[in-house]
Design a protein around this motif. Structure first.
Motif, mmCIF file in Angstrom:
data_model
loop_
_atom_site.group_PDB
_atom_site.id
_atom_site.type_symbol
_atom_site.label_atom_id
_atom_site.label_comp_id
_atom_site.label_asym_id
_atom_site.label_seq_id
_atom_site.Cartn_x
_atom_site.Cartn_y
_atom_site.Cartn_z
ATOM 1 N N PRO A 84 0.777 -1.241 0.000
ATOM 2 C CA PRO A 84 0.000 0.000 0.000
ATOM 3 C C PRO A 84 0.810 1.292 0.000
ATOM 4 O O PRO A 84 0.216 2.374 0.055
ATOM 5 N N TRP A 85 2.140 1.240 -0.099
ATOM 6 C CA TRP A 85 2.924 2.456 0.118
ATOM 7 C C TRP A 85 2.603 3.562 -0.892
ATOM 8 O O TRP A 85 2.505 4.744 -0.519
ATOM 9 N N PRO B 282 -2.949 -8.330 -2.180
ATOM 10 C CA PRO B 282 -2.542 -6.947 -2.413
ATOM 11 C C PRO B 282 -3.366 -5.936 -1.633
ATOM 12 O O PRO B 282 -4.339 -6.277 -0.972
ATOM 13 N N ALA B 283 -2.938 -4.682 -1.726
ATOM 14 C CA ALA B 283 -3.692 -3.572 -1.145
ATOM 15 C C ALA B 283 -4.673 -3.061 -2.190
ATOM 16 O O ALA B 283 -4.294 -2.819 -3.335
ATOM 17 N N ILE C 80 -10.672 -1.672 0.540
ATOM 18 C CA ILE C 80 -11.548 -2.842 0.386
ATOM 19 C C ILE C 80 -10.718 -4.128 0.272
ATOM 20 O O ILE C 80 -11.133 -5.093 -0.365
ATOM 21 N N ASP C 81 -9.563 -4.128 0.926
ATOM 22 C CA ASP C 81 -8.722 -5.322 0.978
ATOM 23 C C ASP C 81 -8.935 -6.008 2.331
ATOM 24 O O ASP C 81 -9.983 -5.856 2.959
ATOM 25 N N SER C 82 -7.942 -6.730 2.809
ATOM 26 C CA SER C 82 -8.080 -7.442 4.087
ATOM 27 C C SER C 82 -8.232 -6.504 5.279
ATOM 28 O O SER C 82 -8.626 -6.930 6.364
ATOM 29 N N SER C 83 -7.940 -5.218 5.090
ATOM 30 C CA SER C 83 -8.063 -4.251 6.189
ATOM 31 C C SER C 83 -9.422 -3.561 6.209
ATOM 32 O O SER C 83 -9.656 -2.691 7.051
ATOM 33 N N GLU D 243 -3.560 1.701 8.058
ATOM 34 C CA GLU D 243 -2.387 2.562 7.924
ATOM 35 C C GLU D 243 -1.084 1.782 7.872
ATOM 36 O O GLU D 243 -0.013 2.372 7.700
ATOM 37 N N LEU D 244 -1.152 0.467 7.993
ATOM 38 C CA LEU D 244 0.063 -0.345 7.981
ATOM 39 C C LEU D 244 0.664 -0.429 6.579
ATOM 40 O O LEU D 244 -0.002 -0.190 5.580
ATOM 41 N N ASP D 245 1.953 -0.812 6.527
ATOM 42 C CA ASP D 245 2.675 -0.883 5.258
ATOM 43 C C ASP D 245 2.529 -2.231 4.566
ATOM 44 O O ASP D 245 3.196 -2.493 3.563
ATOM 45 N N GLY D 246 1.679 -3.115 5.108
ATOM 46 C CA GLY D 246 1.457 -4.415 4.497
ATOM 47 C C GLY D 246 0.010 -4.818 4.652
ATOM 48 O O GLY D 246 -0.786 -4.139 5.301
ATOM 49 N N ARG D 247 -0.337 -5.921 4.026
ATOM 50 C CA ARG D 247 -1.678 -6.454 4.124
ATOM 51 C C ARG D 247 -1.612 -7.932 4.475
ATOM 52 O O ARG D 247 -0.604 -8.596 4.244
#
Length: 366
Positions: A312-313, A358-359, A339-342, A350-354
């Motif tokens: 997501p960066w 993908p983000a 609308i991803d896993s978050s 706000e995290l840099d990964g999922r």
């Protein structure tokens, strides 16, 4: 910015540890769900059954996630199944076209050549000359077409009222869902082999009953900086499949998001209902600013933007550029929803990964 571990309280450290465990668990779930989808695309019932058994065992160990997945399945099985069947049908028709052609290189060589291209695209070091190998582009399509089209179906399926009721982004999600019922023109930027366009078409067929996709009234605008190369390798075979069965028009045009928006595209942009942008911001990292600022400026009010990136960066960067406290910009007219896993976890957004996969970021111009 996230706090360093040394700045966290004991309670925050415990919460962070629990969050990491949840992310790890969700990655395992995502991996098995992806394996199931790949097995279905290959018509491999043994691998599919094995993965489903392993997934069910994993979910039983987490009652909350198990209940959530069961609810999602109940809502989505029929809709998603119809959508993914259409993706498979189009994908297999495309492969059949190639099988009927006189090819010097088969599937194995296509996949081998695609590997080098994918590595460069991941690093953002691709050059136009790398797209002049038809064999590599068809290998790329074999590896990515089904999963990328399926990602559109899966992601947009989360917007349905049955699934989005718990999201903290409900206002944006509901606004986007209403717009999806009226889509006529679709613009895929960095379209590659056209998988995003096919994914959207399949989504509309399965999830939006009021959208008459049989009326042959949709217009797909496919933009890419290597459009001639993609036409030679894939799109010239995909276009008649879309045109004859589903769409009144398919337009393929050159586009480079590292340069200003072309004047001849302004009318197309101004009348587009949804823009599909997948893995493009990462591949053109930090070079897309001017293009997307102008794109949003020329887009109509109510236009929807779908972004998918491996991490997501670059999407976080887009959101920062649209913040009210930043310099005045058309990007400030966008409203966003993950609308991803978050999606239902604000603390993860706000995290840099999922958590596997993908983000995915959705936006609507207001």
């Amino acid at each position: 910015m996230p706090k360093a571990n040394s700045q966290l309280s004991d309670a925050e450290k415990k919460a962070k540890k629990q969050l990491k465990a949840e992310l790890k668990y969700q990655r395992k779930v995502q991996k098995l769900e992806t394996r199931i989808q790949h097995a279905i695309s290959r018509n491999d019932p043994m691998v599919e059954q094995s993965a489903r058994i392993e997934l069910d065992e994993l979910l039983r160990n987490n009652d909350i996630l198990h209940d959530q997945r069961q609810q999602e399945r109940a809502c989505n099985d029929e809709q998603s199944g119809e959508s993914m069947k259409l993706v498979r049908d189009i994908f297999h028709r495309l492969l059949s076209e190639w099988d009927n052609q006189d090819q010097s290189f088969g599937k194995a060589e296509q996949n081998k050549r695609a590997k080098d291209l994918l590595q460069h695209m991941t690093k953002g070091t691709q050059a136009l000359t790398m797209f002049q190998d038809v064999t590599a582009l068809r290998g790329y399509t074999r590896q990515k077409f089904y999963s990328r089209a399926g990602l559109i179906v899966e992601s947009l399926g989360k917007l349905s009222p049955e699934q989005s009721s718990l999201s903290n982004q409900k206002n944006v999600i509901d606004a986007c869902w209403k717009k999806l019922e009226k889509i006529k023109r679709v613009c895929s930027i960095g379209c590659g082999p056209g998988c995003d366009a096919v994914g959207l078409l399949a989504f509309l067929r399965g999830y939006v009953p009021n959208h008459n996709v049989n009326s042959s009234s949709m217009h797909f605008v496919l933009l890419d900086y290597a459009i001639e190369e993609w036409k030679d390798a894939v799109l010239d075979d995909l276009e008649p499949i879309l045109t004859q069965s589903f769409a009144s028009l398919v337009t393929c045009e050159h586009c480079d998001v590292t340069t200003p928006l072309l004047e001849k595209h302004v009318h197309l942009i101004a009348t587009t209902d949804i823009f599909l942008i997948s893995y493009l911001l990462t591949e053109t990292r930090d070079k897309w600013d001017a293009y997307f600022i102008e794109l949003v400026d020329k887009a109509k009010e109510g236009a929807v933007f779908y972004f998918a990136e491996p991490l997501p960066w670059q999407l976080h960067r887009l959101i920062r550029m649209s913040a009210p406290e930043s310099d005045p910009s058309p990007l400030q007219k966008l409203r966003f929803a993950w609308i991803d896993s978050s999606m239902n976890y604000p603390e993860l957004q706000e995290l840099d990964g999922r958590a596997g996969g993908p983000a995915i970021l959705l936006a609507i111009k207001v």
